[in-house]
Design a protein around this motif. Sequence first.
Motif, PDB file in Angstrom:
ATOM      1  N   LEU A 118     -20.446  58.460 -34.313  1.00  0.00           N
ATOM      2  CA  LEU A 118     -19.562  57.662 -33.895  1.00  0.00           C
ATOM      3  C   LEU A 118     -20.293  56.381 -33.372  1.00  0.00           C
ATOM      4  O   LEU A 118     -19.959  55.169 -33.340  1.00  0.00           O
ATOM      5  N   PHE A 119     -21.590  56.509 -32.982  1.00  0.00           N
ATOM      6  CA  PHE A 119     -22.550  55.303 -32.698  1.00  0.00           C
ATOM      7  C   PHE A 119     -22.821  54.515 -33.679  1.00  0.00           C
ATOM      8  O   PHE A 119     -22.623  53.200 -33.793  1.00  0.00           O
ATOM      9  N   PHE A 120     -23.062  55.239 -34.938  1.00  0.00           N
ATOM     10  CA  PHE A 120     -23.207  54.440 -36.121  1.00  0.00           C
ATOM     11  C   PHE A 120     -22.077  53.684 -36.566  1.00  0.00           C
ATOM     12  O   PHE A 120     -22.133  52.545 -36.963  1.00  0.00           O
ATOM     13  N   LEU A 121     -20.892  54.279 -36.604  1.00  0.00           N
ATOM     14  CA  LEU A 121     -19.835  53.683 -37.134  1.00  0.00           C
ATOM     15  C   LEU A 121     -19.412  52.393 -36.108  1.00  0.00           C
ATOM     16  O   LEU A 121     -18.871  51.067 -36.438  1.00  0.00           O
ATOM     17  N   GLY A 122     -19.622  52.442 -34.624  1.00  0.00           N
ATOM     18  CA  GLY A 122     -19.357  51.350 -33.829  1.00  0.00           C
ATOM     19  C   GLY A 122     -20.136  50.249 -34.046  1.00  0.00           C
ATOM     20  O   GLY A 122     -19.790  49.290 -34.178  1.00  0.00           O
ATOM     21  N   ARG A 123     -21.480  50.332 -34.338  1.00  0.00           N
ATOM     22  CA  ARG A 123     -22.310  49.423 -34.740  1.00  0.00           C
ATOM     23  C   ARG A 123     -22.150  48.742 -36.042  1.00  0.00           C
ATOM     24  O   ARG A 123     -21.873  47.497 -36.187  1.00  0.00           O
ATOM     25  N   ALA A 124     -21.800  49.707 -37.130  1.00  0.00           N
ATOM     26  CA  ALA A 124     -21.409  49.025 -38.430  1.00  0.00           C
ATOM     27  C   ALA A 124     -19.906  48.252 -38.423  1.00  0.00           C
ATOM     28  O   ALA A 124     -20.263  47.064 -39.161  1.00  0.00           O
ATOM     29  N   TRP A 125     -19.029  48.918 -37.672  1.00  0.00           N
ATOM     30  CA  TRP A 125     -17.831  48.069 -37.604  1.00  0.00           C
ATOM     31  C   TRP A 125     -18.048  46.752 -36.940  1.00  0.00           C
ATOM     32  O   TRP A 125     -17.331  45.816 -37.366  1.00  0.00           O
ATOM     33  N   GLY A 126     -18.748  46.706 -35.921  1.00  0.00           N
ATOM     34  CA  GLY A 126     -18.922  45.395 -35.410  1.00  0.00           C
ATOM     35  C   GLY A 126     -19.554  44.229 -36.310  1.00  0.00           C
ATOM     36  O   GLY A 126     -19.195  43.087 -35.955  1.00  0.00           O
ATOM     37  N   THR A 127     -20.126  44.689 -37.227  1.00  0.00           N
ATOM     38  CA  THR A 127     -20.957  43.668 -37.966  1.00  0.00           C
ATOM     39  C   THR A 127     -19.707  42.829 -39.040  1.00  0.00           C
ATOM     40  O   THR A 127     -19.928  41.824 -39.500  1.00  0.00           O
ATOM     41  N   SER A 128     -18.579  43.670 -39.134  1.00  0.00           N
ATOM     42  CA  SER A 128     -17.579  42.871 -40.088  1.00  0.00           C
ATOM     43  C   SER A 128     -17.170  41.868 -39.567  1.00  0.00           C
ATOM     44  O   SER A 128     -16.016  41.479 -40.139  1.00  0.00           O
ATOM     45  N   VAL A 129     -17.532  41.091 -38.299  1.00  0.00           N
ATOM     46  CA  VAL A 129     -16.720  39.989 -37.764  1.00  0.00           C
ATOM     47  C   VAL A 129     -17.275  38.688 -38.632  1.00  0.00           C
ATOM     48  O   VAL A 129     -16.718  37.812 -38.735  1.00  0.00           O
ATOM     49  N   ASN A 130     -18.562  39.122 -39.387  1.00  0.00           N
ATOM     50  CA  ASN A 130     -19.161  37.879 -39.975  1.00  0.00           C
ATOM     51  C   ASN A 130     -18.604  37.774 -41.480  1.00  0.00           C
ATOM     52  O   ASN A 130     -18.677  39.231 -42.218  1.00  0.00           O
ATOM     53  N   LYS A 131     -18.527  36.847 -42.261  1.00  0.00           N
ATOM     54  CA  LYS A 131     -18.022  36.842 -43.681  1.00  0.00           C
ATOM     55  C   LYS A 131     -18.859  37.707 -44.543  1.00  0.00           C
ATOM     56  O   LYS A 131     -18.538  38.066 -45.363  1.00  0.00           O
ATOM     57  N   ASP A 132     -20.232  37.207 -44.114  1.00  0.00           N
ATOM     58  CA  ASP A 132     -21.077  37.664 -45.049  1.00  0.00           C
ATOM     59  C   ASP A 132     -22.031  38.996 -44.893  1.00  0.00           C
ATOM     60  O   ASP A 132     -22.933  39.220 -45.350  1.00  0.00           O
ATOM     61  N   TRP A 133     -21.019  39.669 -44.009  1.00  0.00           N
ATOM     62  CA  TRP A 133     -21.608  41.085 -43.677  1.00  0.00           C
ATOM     63  C   TRP A 133     -22.108  41.913 -44.712  1.00  0.00           C
ATOM     64  O   TRP A 133     -22.731  42.952 -44.790  1.00  0.00           O
ATOM     65  N   LEU A 134     -21.257  41.812 -45.809  1.00  0.00           N
ATOM     66  CA  LEU A 134     -21.551  42.527 -47.254  1.00  0.00           C
ATOM     67  C   LEU A 134     -21.913  41.814 -48.380  1.00  0.00           C
ATOM     68  O   LEU A 134     -21.949  42.435 -49.597  1.00  0.00           O
TER      69      LEU A 134
END
Length: 254
Positions: A118-134
């Motif tokens: 759950l901690f990993f997911l929370g951190r990863a999901w948070g980065t999706s606020v940026n257009k270039d996260w992927l």
Amino acid sequence: MSSHELHLTYLTVRARGEPVLLLLADSGIPFTLEEVAPETWGRWKTSGNITRDLYPYSALPVLRVRDKSAGGNEFVLAETSAILTFLEEFLAPRGTPLLKDMCLEVRVGTQMIKEASLFFLGRAWGTSVNKDWLAPPKREKLWRGPVTRYLRNTEGALSDLNKSINVVPCAAEPLKGYTVAVVTAINFITDLFPSAKAELERGGQYELCGKVWAAVGERERVVEYWTRNEVQAKPWTIFVYGTAEWIAQEAAKL
């Protein structure tokens, strides 16, 4: 069980609601899912509608358990980890071995895996606020850093736990909280990095993770619920760059 009504409230995304839905869908117990649009949730927060009696930590998901045999008394629970712990025991058929009855080392081992997932997911999901996260170079950094570290550590933790209990659930066995947390993480990872599936197969670096993932993903009730409700097409996060379409578009560039 028939004397209780289960009501889950979450946003119109997968995210923290997914592991809870995996447990509920697989159980075959009727439940109600109330989905709240992020815009609506935002309005509720600013208008003062988010009260502690309805939303204990002013966040979602929230599970409401109404006991019809006790005058409609309602139990309200927040936080994904706590909800998973509750449902794991609440949904278990009578006579099913429970984690709470196992030795301390097993109990904390499963808790470690669940919390780390759950901690990993929370951190990863948070980065999706940026257009270039992927987009490069952030995609490579995400894969080589948090994703690889999570898969490597979870493979090791599952292997250690597998010495005491069977971590790959059999068809007749109720799912556990740590199991659905891992499966949610791998669902997310394989959407972002489809090539990761090769490492989850037999002989891959994360073979045990893959066995757990496949065992849950092939369960009849999970497949039926995911198909009927088109879960795969839902956004992972509330951000525009966390939609299924955006993630698939970026993954196709690899």
